[in-house]
Design an enzyme around this catalytic site. Structure first.
Site, PDB file in Angstrom:
ATOM      1  N   ARG A  19       0.873  -1.180   0.000  1.00  0.00           N
ATOM      2  CA  ARG A  19       0.000   0.000   0.000  1.00  0.00           C
ATOM      3  C   ARG A  19       0.908   1.228   0.000  1.00  0.00           C
ATOM      4  NH1 ARG A  19      -1.203   2.585   4.577  1.00  0.00           N
ATOM      5  NH2 ARG A  19      -1.497   0.848   5.993  1.00  0.00           N
ATOM      6  N   HIS A  23      -3.632   4.319   4.816  1.00  0.00           N
ATOM      7  CA  HIS A  23      -4.702   3.324   4.952  1.00  0.00           C
ATOM      8  C   HIS A  23      -6.012   3.905   4.419  1.00  0.00           C
ATOM      9  CE1 HIS A  23      -7.320   0.231   6.473  1.00  0.00           C
ATOM     10  NE2 HIS A  23      -8.023   1.159   7.097  1.00  0.00           N
ATOM     11  N   TYR A  59       3.909   5.342  11.619  1.00  0.00           N
ATOM     12  CA  TYR A  59       4.233   3.950  11.959  1.00  0.00           C
ATOM     13  C   TYR A  59       5.120   3.216  10.952  1.00  0.00           C
ATOM     14  CZ  TYR A  59       0.062   3.302   8.977  1.00  0.00           C
ATOM     15  OH  TYR A  59      -0.845   3.353   7.949  1.00  0.00           O
TER      16      TYR A  59
HETATM   17  C1  LIG Z   1     -14.422  -6.655  11.683  1.00  0.00           C
HETATM   18  C2  LIG Z   1     -13.633  -5.401  11.588  1.00  0.00           C
HETATM   19  N1  LIG Z   1     -12.661  -5.168  12.506  1.00  0.00           N
HETATM   20  C3  LIG Z   1     -11.928  -4.030  12.435  1.00  0.00           C
HETATM   21  C4  LIG Z   1     -12.172  -3.100  11.453  1.00  0.00           C
HETATM   22  C5  LIG Z   1     -11.319  -1.832  11.354  1.00  0.00           C
HETATM   23  N2  LIG Z   1     -10.403  -1.995  10.207  1.00  0.00           N
HETATM   24  C6  LIG Z   1     -10.687  -1.430   9.016  1.00  0.00           C
HETATM   25  S1  LIG Z   1      -9.535  -1.801   7.853  1.00  0.00           S
HETATM   26  C7  LIG Z   1      -8.620  -2.698   8.955  1.00  0.00           C
HETATM   27  C8  LIG Z   1      -7.325  -3.348   8.523  1.00  0.00           C
HETATM   28  C9  LIG Z   1      -7.497  -4.366   7.473  1.00  0.00           C
HETATM   29  O1  LIG Z   1      -6.253  -4.726   6.941  1.00  0.00           O
HETATM   30  P1  LIG Z   1      -6.125  -5.677   5.709  1.00  0.00           P
HETATM   31  O2  LIG Z   1      -7.087  -6.794   5.810  1.00  0.00           O
HETATM   32  O3  LIG Z   1      -4.698  -6.019   5.559  1.00  0.00           O
HETATM   33  O4  LIG Z   1      -6.603  -4.772   4.461  1.00  0.00           O
HETATM   34  P2  LIG Z   1      -5.975  -3.411   3.902  1.00  0.00           P
HETATM   35  O5  LIG Z   1      -6.685  -2.287   4.602  1.00  0.00           O
HETATM   36  O6  LIG Z   1      -4.527  -3.431   4.170  1.00  0.00           O
HETATM   37  O7  LIG Z   1      -6.288  -3.400   2.453  1.00  0.00           O
HETATM   38  C10 LIG Z   1      -9.236  -2.709  10.211  1.00  0.00           C
HETATM   39  C11 LIG Z   1      -8.687  -3.378  11.386  1.00  0.00           C
HETATM   40  C12 LIG Z   1     -13.206  -3.364  10.532  1.00  0.00           C
HETATM   41  N3  LIG Z   1     -13.499  -2.530   9.537  1.00  0.00           N
HETATM   42  N4  LIG Z   1     -13.902  -4.526  10.609  1.00  0.00           N
END
Ligand SMILES: Cc1ncc(C[n+]2csc(CCOP(=O)(O)OP(=O)(O)O)c2C)c(N)n1
Ligand SMILES: [Mg+2]
Length: 354
Positions: free
Chosen positions: A257, A261, A270
């Site tokens: 990425r 985020h 971070y």
């Molecule tokens: C069930 C749930 N827990 C926590 C969140 C908060 N949250 C949003 S994105 C994220 C990280 C996800 O990371 P990843 O699966 O690696 O996808 P990326 O954002 O890197 O594409 C989190 C913890 C959420 N949206 N849904």
């Protein structure tokens, strides 16, 4: 007596284009010039759409947005390997997947401007509303794959998710169910090395995401996710297996990425600039351009023309989206086919301004 291990296995790493865009002749994908150019056009569209979306958010013309920059090859390569009738379950970062499937650009802008209506796709796009909830669309995609099998449709269901989603129970439940029932599901993990501020090393103890497939008796492969041809080949193979009745596959795209985020995040808090600079060298677009140039399909002028075309489409879509007239009562729509009485009562009261 030699003690035998109960299980042995490994996963492969696939790369077709190296970082300079040179193709491995043994693995080079047989795609005709027109298809290669279509892939390139989609990658350019993804990048310019993404940059426009971030810019709109910064100007206060759009709400929080999750940028995809750096992940263009993973999304475009995967979508090009599907049939249009296959069904895709994306996340909040899969704008590229929507675009390749033919989602109208204005719909995506409308959604990120706060209108749920934007996710109502025209017939034939075959993309479910994106999942903001991490991982909860995996069981839905597994259900879709199961229904395809029960109805004997020669199609597959694809679910897109990140490295962080593999820590959710939903990932394991969906994968286990699908492999037991040998359903045509392809799990596409875009391992971009971060789940907001959680680095991959703190996310999982296994060396790769792909190897998790082995514990479900499924095929898994790790690919260079910044190499559009490697992603394409892996998803093609996963699709072949799905339609042959071999069950689900896991394709791990190793990518990064490049941006934040979401627009509400500051990654400088971070992660180091040095890490980001390392990944800049692996830019998926520059690599594909070098490959296309080696096949005499790309020149700087061609790039300028493709960008001008994408920009014109994007600007027109922003105009349409900004002229969209909000229908606040739409918040009562789209969940139930027939509204339950309690919801109908709330809608009536809302419309009357009570
Ligand atoms: C069930 C749930 N827990 C926590 C969140 C908060 N949250 C949003 S994105 C994220 C990280 C996800 O990371 P990843 O699966 O690696 O996808 P990326 O954002 O890197 O594409 C989190 C913890 C959420 N949206 N849904
Ligand atoms: Mg991630």
């Amino acid at each position: 007596m030699v003690k035998k291990t109960a299980f042995e296995g490994s996963v492969e790493y696939w790369q077709v284009l190296d970082e300079s865009g040179k193709a491995d002749k043994k693995l080079e994908t047989k795609l005709d010039d027109a298809e290669l150019k279509r892939m390139y056009g989609h990658m350019v569209l993804c990048r310019l759409f993404d940059r426009k979306a971030v810019s709109l958010q910064r100007q206060g013309r759009m709400y929080t947005y999750a940028p995809l920059e750096g992940q263009e090859a993973s999304q475009v390569g995967a979508m090009h390997a599907l049939a249009q009738e296959d069904v895709v379950f994306p996340t909040y970062r899969d704008h590229g997947s929507y675009l390749v499937r033919g989602a109208p650009l204005e719909n995506l802008f409308e959604y990120w401007m706060g209108y749920e209506e934007g996710l109502k796709m025209p017939a034939g796009v075959n993309v479910f509303p994106l999942s903001i909830t991490v991982g909860n669309h995996l069981p839905m995609a597994a259900g879709m794959a199961w229904s395809m099998k029960l109805r004997k449709r020669p199609l597959m269901s694809m679910v897109c998710f990140g490295d962080g989603a593999t820590s959710e129970g939903d990932f394991h439940e969906a994968f286990n169910f699908s492999s037991v029932h040998k359903t045509p599901l392809v799990l596409l993990c875009q391992n971009n090395h971060w789940a907001i501020s959680v680095p991959l090393k703190k996310q999982m103890a296994s060396e790769t995401v792909a190897q998790k497939a082995l514990s479900y008796g499924a095929w898994g492969v790790q690919v260079d996710g910044n190499d559009v041809l490697a992603v394409y080949s892996a998803v093609k193979e996963a699709r072949r297996r799905a339609l042959a009745g071999d069950g689900p596959s896991l394709v791990e795209c190793l990518t990064y990425r490049m941006s934040m985020h979401t627009t509400a995040d500051d990654p400088k808090k971070y992660r180091s600039d040095a890490e980001v600079d390392e990944w800049k060298k692996r830019d998926p677009l520059a690599r594909f351009e070098a490959y296309l140039a080696s096949r005499k399909l790309w020149t700087p002028q061609y790039k300028a023309d493709v960008e001008a075309d994408a920009t014109a489409r994007i600007e027109a879509a922003v105009k349409t989206a900004e002229a969209f007239s909000a229908q606040p009562e739409a918040m009562f729509d789209f969940v139930f086919e027939k509204r339950p009485p309690s919801l109908q009562a709330q809608r009536d009261a809302f419309v009357k301004g009570e």
